[in-house]
Design an enzyme around this catalytic site. Structure first.
Site, mmCIF file in Angstrom:
data_model
loop_
_atom_site.group_PDB
_atom_site.id
_atom_site.type_symbol
_atom_site.label_atom_id
_atom_site.label_comp_id
_atom_site.label_asym_id
_atom_site.label_seq_id
_atom_site.Cartn_x
_atom_site.Cartn_y
_atom_site.Cartn_z
ATOM 1 N N ARG A 129 23.438 -16.956 -1.742
ATOM 2 C CA ARG A 129 22.844 -16.915 -0.470
ATOM 3 C C ARG A 129 23.992 -17.618 0.518
ATOM 4 O O ARG A 129 23.863 -17.443 1.814
ATOM 5 C CB ARG A 129 21.563 -17.588 -0.375
ATOM 6 N N PRO A 159 20.041 -28.798 -20.303
ATOM 7 C CA PRO A 159 19.525 -29.750 -19.699
ATOM 8 C C PRO A 159 20.437 -31.214 -19.853
ATOM 9 O O PRO A 159 20.060 -32.266 -18.949
ATOM 10 C CB PRO A 159 18.149 -29.656 -20.349
ATOM 11 N N ASP A 219 18.889 -25.531 6.547
ATOM 12 C CA ASP A 219 18.434 -26.045 5.347
ATOM 13 C C ASP A 219 18.379 -27.102 4.961
ATOM 14 O O ASP A 219 19.337 -28.027 5.398
ATOM 15 C CB ASP A 219 19.286 -25.162 3.873
ATOM 16 N N GLU A 262 18.330 -25.143 -29.626
ATOM 17 C CA GLU A 262 18.877 -26.370 -29.398
ATOM 18 C C GLU A 262 20.204 -26.426 -28.586
ATOM 19 O O GLU A 262 20.931 -27.440 -28.413
ATOM 20 C CB GLU A 262 18.964 -27.282 -30.509
HETATM 21 CL CL1 6GU Z 1 20.496 -25.721 -17.165
HETATM 22 N N1 6GU Z 1 18.727 -25.306 -19.302
HETATM 23 C C1 6GU Z 1 17.559 -25.587 -19.922
HETATM 24 N N2 6GU Z 1 17.326 -25.001 -21.068
HETATM 25 N N3 6GU Z 1 16.685 -26.515 -19.568
HETATM 26 C C2 6GU Z 1 17.071 -27.183 -18.256
HETATM 27 C C3 6GU Z 1 18.144 -26.987 -17.638
HETATM 28 C C4 6GU Z 1 18.949 -25.966 -18.278
HETATM 29 N N4 6GU Z 1 18.026 -27.625 -16.372
HETATM 30 C C5 6GU Z 1 16.887 -28.393 -16.599
HETATM 31 N N5 6GU Z 1 16.315 -28.032 -17.483
#
Ligand code: 6GU
Length: 243
Positions: free
Chosen positions: A160, A88, A175, A115
């Site tokens: 895809r 994230p 798309d 984490e």
């Molecule tokens: Cl790539 N990993 C995690 N754990 N949470 C996320 C993410 C990735 N992308 C958005 N939230």
């Protein structure tokens, strides 16, 4: 294209055997390998995590199993792999990155839990000449429990776009986020039979066979939906009214 996925939950990746991904694998267009990170642990408890230096909540995945696993995976094919770390705190994954991924011969996804993965893993493999770079990517502004679902999203978005994976009926030319006249617009609403359902009708213009009118109507619908749902996307200039 070869795809390796390193995870402590290999069964999480089973959906990759279904539907579009499964057909792409069966037809030899992609070659998917899922590995259990714990194969590269050496202690009785197959430990992959430890407490964070500097303190704080949660656990961090230690670098040793990742290092050994990625060293070995890099020997499994002739090409140089590109390492993808879903996190994230990564850069925002979007269609242009999916397009780049779809042209790479070999992607390796390192799916962390807890984490995250000790930061030295990304640093080390970014400087390892056996590897073709490292990218850390996020699929959106929310937190998942691990990288597996994010990896599957990125893999499906990329695969895809590999030539031959989609049939003509599922072409990706129209798309949302594709290139071309509708780029930067969301796709508008779609309809099929019956023409009347629970008192709701298919818009008349779609039944006229007047392709210029239909094209203009679809563009207008896409512009309205984009303005409503995604005002952050740059709007396209208005087309003149069509009567
Ligand atoms: Cl790539 N990993 C995690 N754990 N949470 C996320 C993410 C990735 N992308 C958005 N939230």
């Amino acid at each position: 294209m070869r795809i390796d996925i390193l995870t402590i939950f290999p069964s999480f990746l089973q959906p990759l055997q279904l539907s579009l991904m499964g057909r792409a694998a069966e037809s030899g267009l992609v070659d998917v390998h899922v590995h259990d990170l714990r194969q590269w642990t050496h202690d009785r408890h197959r430990t992959v995590d430890d407490t964070p230096y500097g303190g704080g909540p949660g656990m961090v995945m230690g670098p040793e199993p990742w290092g050994e696993a990625l060293d070995e995976i890099a020997t499994m094919s002739g090409d140089r792999p590109h390492l993808v770390i879903p996190t994230p705190s990564g850069r925002s994954f979007a269609q242009p990155i999916a397009r780049q991924f779809s042209t790479r011969p070999w992607l390796v996804f390192a799916c962390g839990r807890y984490e995250g993965i000790d930061a030295r893993v990304a640093t080390y493999f970014a400087n390892d000449p056996r590897w073709d770079g490292v990218g850390q990517w996020s699929i959106g502004d929310y937190v998942l429990a691990g990288g597996e679902v994010a990896a599957m999203a990125m893999i499906e978005a990329a695969v895809r776009l590999v030539p031959g994976v989609l049939g003509n009926a599922e072409s990706f030319q129209d798309d949302s986020f594709a290139d071309g006249p509708m780029s930067d617009l969301l796709e508008g609403p779609v309809f099929t039979k019956p023409v009347e359902w629970r008192g709701l009708s298919v818009p008349d213009v779609l039944l006229t066979g007047h392709h210029a009118h239909i094209r203009a109507w679809r563009l207008r619908q896409a512009q309205e939906r984009t303005a409503e749902n995604r005002p952050d996307l740059r709007p396209m200039p208005d087309l003149p009214e069509v009567n």
